[in-house]
Design a protein around this motif. Structure first.
Motif, short mmCIF file in Angstrom:
data_model
loop_
_atom_site.label_atom_id
_atom_site.label_comp_id
_atom_site.label_asym_id
_atom_site.label_seq_id
_atom_site.Cartn_x
_atom_site.Cartn_y
_atom_site.Cartn_z
N ILE A 50 -98.59 68.37 -5.97
CA ILE A 50 -98.96 69.20 -4.82
C ILE A 50 -98.25 70.54 -4.94
CG2 ILE A 50 -98.89 69.40 -2.31
CD1 ILE A 50 -98.76 66.23 -2.36
N LYS A 51 -99.03 71.61 -4.76
CA LYS A 51 -98.49 72.96 -4.84
C LYS A 51 -98.94 73.73 -3.60
CE LYS A 51 -98.91 72.90 -9.84
NZ LYS A 51 -99.55 73.52 -11.00
N ILE A 52 -98.01 74.48 -3.02
CA ILE A 52 -98.31 75.31 -1.86
C ILE A 52 -97.92 76.74 -2.18
CG2 ILE A 52 -97.53 75.88 0.49
CD1 ILE A 52 -97.20 72.92 1.03
N VAL A 53 -98.77 77.69 -1.78
CA VAL A 53 -98.42 79.11 -1.81
C VAL A 53 -98.61 79.63 -0.39
CG1 VAL A 53 -99.00 81.42 -2.66
CG2 VAL A 53 -99.08 79.46 -4.22
N ASP A 54 -97.58 80.30 0.13
CA ASP A 54 -97.62 80.86 1.48
C ASP A 54 -97.33 82.35 1.38
OD1 ASP A 54 -96.67 81.74 4.16
OD2 ASP A 54 -96.89 79.61 4.64
N ILE A 55 -98.20 83.14 1.96
CA ILE A 55 -97.98 84.59 2.03
C ILE A 55 -97.58 84.90 3.46
CG2 ILE A 55 -99.04 86.86 1.82
CD1 ILE A 55 -100.83 85.67 -0.35
N LEU A 56 -96.37 85.41 3.64
CA LEU A 56 -95.87 85.72 4.97
C LEU A 56 -96.67 86.86 5.59
CD1 LEU A 56 -92.07 85.46 4.18
CD2 LEU A 56 -93.46 83.80 5.43
N PRO A 57 -96.79 86.89 6.91
CA PRO A 57 -97.53 87.96 7.56
C PRO A 57 -96.97 89.34 7.25
CG PRO A 57 -97.09 86.17 9.10
CD PRO A 57 -96.30 85.89 7.86
N ALA A 58 -97.88 90.30 7.04
CA ALA A 58 -97.52 91.70 6.78
C ALA A 58 -98.78 92.54 6.99
CB ALA A 58 -97.01 91.88 5.36
N PRO A 59 -98.63 93.80 7.39
CA PRO A 59 -99.81 94.66 7.50
C PRO A 59 -100.57 94.68 6.18
CG PRO A 59 -97.91 95.71 8.49
CD PRO A 59 -97.40 94.48 7.78
N THR A 60 -101.86 94.68 6.25
CA THR A 60 -102.81 94.66 5.11
C THR A 60 -102.79 93.34 4.35
OG1 THR A 60 -101.38 95.61 3.36
CG2 THR A 60 -102.54 97.17 4.82
N ASP A 61 -102.19 92.27 4.92
CA ASP A 61 -102.17 91.00 4.21
C ASP A 61 -103.56 90.38 4.13
OD1 ASP A 61 -102.48 90.13 6.84
OD2 ASP A 61 -100.72 88.86 6.85
N ILE A 62 -103.71 89.48 3.18
CA ILE A 62 -104.97 88.77 2.99
C ILE A 62 -104.68 87.28 2.88
CG2 ILE A 62 -106.17 90.71 1.90
CD1 ILE A 62 -105.63 89.39 -0.81
N GLY A 63 -105.74 86.49 3.00
CA GLY A 63 -105.60 85.05 2.89
C GLY A 63 -105.15 84.63 1.50
N VAL A 64 -104.58 83.46 1.42
CA VAL A 64 -104.04 82.95 0.16
C VAL A 64 -105.17 82.54 -0.78
CG1 VAL A 64 -102.54 81.21 -0.86
CG2 VAL A 64 -101.98 82.16 1.37
N VAL A 65 -106.19 81.88 -0.26
CA VAL A 65 -107.33 81.44 -1.06
C VAL A 65 -108.56 82.27 -0.75
CG1 VAL A 65 -108.86 79.48 -1.57
CG2 VAL A 65 -106.41 79.10 -1.25
N SER A 66 -108.78 82.58 0.52
CA SER A 66 -110.01 83.27 0.95
C SER A 66 -110.06 84.74 0.56
CB SER A 66 -110.16 83.16 2.46
OG SER A 66 -109.17 83.96 3.11
N CYS A 67 -108.91 85.37 0.40
CA CYS A 67 -108.80 86.79 0.04
C CYS A 67 -109.36 87.73 1.11
CB CYS A 67 -109.47 87.10 -1.30
SG CYS A 67 -108.82 86.12 -2.67
N THR A 68 -109.59 87.23 2.32
CA THR A 68 -110.06 88.08 3.42
C THR A 68 -108.86 88.50 4.27
OG1 THR A 68 -110.50 86.15 4.80
CG2 THR A 68 -112.33 87.00 3.49
N GLY A 69 -108.99 89.65 4.91
CA GLY A 69 -107.90 90.17 5.74
C GLY A 69 -107.53 89.22 6.86
#
Length: 183
Positions: A50-69
């Motif tokens: 099992i692998k998790i990637v989390d991108i912390l909130p930030a202006p101009t951030d995008i989804g981890v898999v979806s790549c949408t804003g």
């Protein structure tokens, strides 16, 4: 294995130290929030790697898999390093859009991603990854990970910061990786 029919993933957040967790909360400026990431194996086959990637909130951030804003209007910062799972690892990146295909079962990278070595200190983290190694999540078992963040004093009432994580895993009976999913 398709993650939609054998796993349930959920991200929750709370402001009372994790006693009450919800999908969305209002955190005062300078306040602390606890995020909980949950993966429940509702299938009949154990999963591993099992692998998790989390991108912390930030202006101009995008989804981890979806790549949408995601629409975040401010950063949040980790309060402490995450605890590595037994036999696993945690690593950090200072990028808000790190290339992550290798960490999410060869899912496509999002456009404009930055190459990262995942060696930044936790204090500079804009994203992190957790690798659970050979841990096996059996049917009906729940995997949880908690981490605390601080909302900056510069946050304005009514602004939002959206967090999501991507994950993937491998079936133990076929060694086939699931498609990466996001919550």
């Amino acid at each position: 294995m398709c993650p939609w029919d054998s796993s349930i993933v959920e991200k929750q957040v709370g402001i009372d130290g994790g006693i009450t967790l919800q999908q969305k909360v209002t955190v005062p400026r300078g306040g602390t929030a606890k995020f909980r990431l949950k993966i429940r194996n509702v299938g009949t086959v154990p999963i591993t790697n099992i692998k998790i990637v989390d991108i912390l909130p930030a202006p101009t951030d995008i989804g981890v898999v979806s790549c949408t804003g995601r629409g975040s209007l401010f950063n949040v910062d980790l309060n402490a390093p995450l605890v590595a799972p037994m036999g696993g690892s945690v690593a950090y990146s200072s990028l808000i859009n790190p290339c992550r295909a290798a960490d999410l079962c060869s899912n496509t990278n999002c456009p404009g991603c930055g190459v990262t070595t995942w060696t930044d200190p936790w204090t500079a983290a804009r994203s992190f990854k957790i690798n659970y190694g050979t841990f096996i999540l059996t049917p009906n078992q729940i995997l949880t990970d908690d981490f605390d963040v601080t909302v900056p004093l510069t946050a304005v009432k009514g602004q939002s910061a959206c967090n999501s994580f991507g994950y993937c895993a491998r079936r133990t009976n076929t060694n086939i990786y699931a498609l990466a999913a996001e919550n």
